[in-house]
Design an enzyme around this catalytic site. Sequence first.
Site, PDB file in Angstrom:
ATOM      1  N   HIS A   1      29.725   7.255  39.594  1.00  0.00           N
ATOM      2  CA  HIS A   1      30.929   7.713  40.230  1.00  0.00           C
ATOM      3  C   HIS A   1      30.714   7.992  41.782  1.00  0.00           C
ATOM      4  CE1 HIS A   1      29.020  10.944  38.348  1.00  0.00           C
ATOM      5  NE2 HIS A   1      29.559  11.792  39.172  1.00  0.00           N
ATOM      6  N   MET A   2      31.379   7.806  42.446  1.00  0.00           N
ATOM      7  CA  MET A   2      31.494   8.085  43.936  1.00  0.00           C
ATOM      8  C   MET A   2      32.366   9.271  44.295  1.00  0.00           C
ATOM      9  SD  MET A   2      32.582   5.854  47.209  1.00  0.00           S
ATOM     10  CE  MET A   2      31.015   4.979  47.586  1.00  0.00           C
ATOM     11  N   HIS A   3      31.803  10.451  44.850  1.00  0.00           N
ATOM     12  CA  HIS A   3      32.718  11.529  45.090  1.00  0.00           C
ATOM     13  C   HIS A   3      33.312  11.359  46.400  1.00  0.00           C
ATOM     14  CE1 HIS A   3      30.517  14.157  42.283  1.00  0.00           C
ATOM     15  NE2 HIS A   3      29.504  13.567  42.536  1.00  0.00           N
TER      16      HIS A   3
ATOM     17  N   ILE B   1      37.145  18.196  38.248  1.00  0.00           N
ATOM     18  CA  ILE B   1      37.366  19.352  37.453  1.00  0.00           C
ATOM     19  C   ILE B   1      36.670  20.654  38.216  1.00  0.00           C
ATOM     20  CG2 ILE B   1      38.397  18.417  35.310  1.00  0.00           C
ATOM     21  CD1 ILE B   1      35.848  19.308  34.195  1.00  0.00           C
TER      22      ILE B   1
ATOM     23  N   ASN C   1      25.378  10.148  43.393  1.00  0.00           N
ATOM     24  CA  ASN C   1      24.370  10.811  42.752  1.00  0.00           C
ATOM     25  C   ASN C   1      23.610   9.823  41.882  1.00  0.00           C
ATOM     26  OD1 ASN C   1      23.859  13.049  44.488  1.00  0.00           O
ATOM     27  ND2 ASN C   1      25.573  14.038  43.271  1.00  0.00           N
TER      28      ASN C   1
ATOM     29  N   ARG D   1      40.849  13.624  40.190  1.00  0.00           N
ATOM     30  CA  ARG D   1      40.274  14.890  40.829  1.00  0.00           C
ATOM     31  C   ARG D   1      38.954  15.515  40.048  1.00  0.00           C
ATOM     32  NH1 ARG D   1      44.086  16.387  44.470  1.00  0.00           N
ATOM     33  NH2 ARG D   1      46.221  15.571  43.960  1.00  0.00           N
TER      34      ARG D   1
ATOM     35  N   VAL E   1      27.517  13.262  35.118  1.00  0.00           N
ATOM     36  CA  VAL E   1      27.701  12.257  34.162  1.00  0.00           C
ATOM     37  C   VAL E   1      27.005  11.011  34.327  1.00  0.00           C
ATOM     38  CG1 VAL E   1      29.808  11.180  33.216  1.00  0.00           C
ATOM     39  CG2 VAL E   1      30.031  13.444  34.029  1.00  0.00           C
TER      40      VAL E   1
END
Lengths: 115, 115
Positions: A102-104, A33, A89, A31, A98
């Site tokens: 990473h994929m949201h 944060i 992003n 998840r 970060v």
Amino acid sequence: MTKDDCIFCKIGDREIPAEFLYRDDFVFAIRDIKPEAPVHILIIPFAHIVDLSSEPTERLHALGSLFSASTTLAKQLNVTESGYRLVVNQGPDSGQWVPHLHMHLLAGRPLSAIG
Amino acid sequence: MTKDDCIFCKIGDREIPAEFLYRDDFVFAIRDIKPEAPVHILIIPFAHIVDLSSEPTERLHALGSLFSASTTLAKQLNVTESGYRLVVNQGPDSGQWVPHLHMHLLAGRPLSAIG
């Protein structure tokens, strides 16, 4: 930031505890944060990929597993029918925080503009 | 909407003209006709993929080519350093308009919230 300083590497390596909502050999999911929607998950490769543009083509092709992870999570979180958004992003203009790829996965309400 | 009615299939098949900014065996890229940022490109598989969640895992893995296309486009459009956002919308809550899978590439200004 090197791999040694990377929070996502530390979470992937279990040095920092976090609940894995999903994991396979290539990615894990946690998840966010600071959630920006009722459902806000991060799907993160274990590999310390900083910048898509400096990855070789075969490693980029391997990132298709982000999509298979996302569909598994969408089913698990019951948002397949209502819909969801996947966002990656990259770099300063994108709002990336970060520097580890990473994929949201965002869902749980009608989402607003994409950018 | 069937494949026969699909505007992205018609563009991919060259029935409707549009400038391809990129193409390979799997995807093509066109400018969004309603751009939401100075750079707003759509990266679209030739295959009529409607819904990620109903695709078999091996087809999802093949979608890694969306990332290789995006890095090629980012270099071509000179936004690798300034940054860019990749977005895939799926289903009603996401704001998806055309029910044929596509990835948005947004860049050219500091982007706002992701959802």
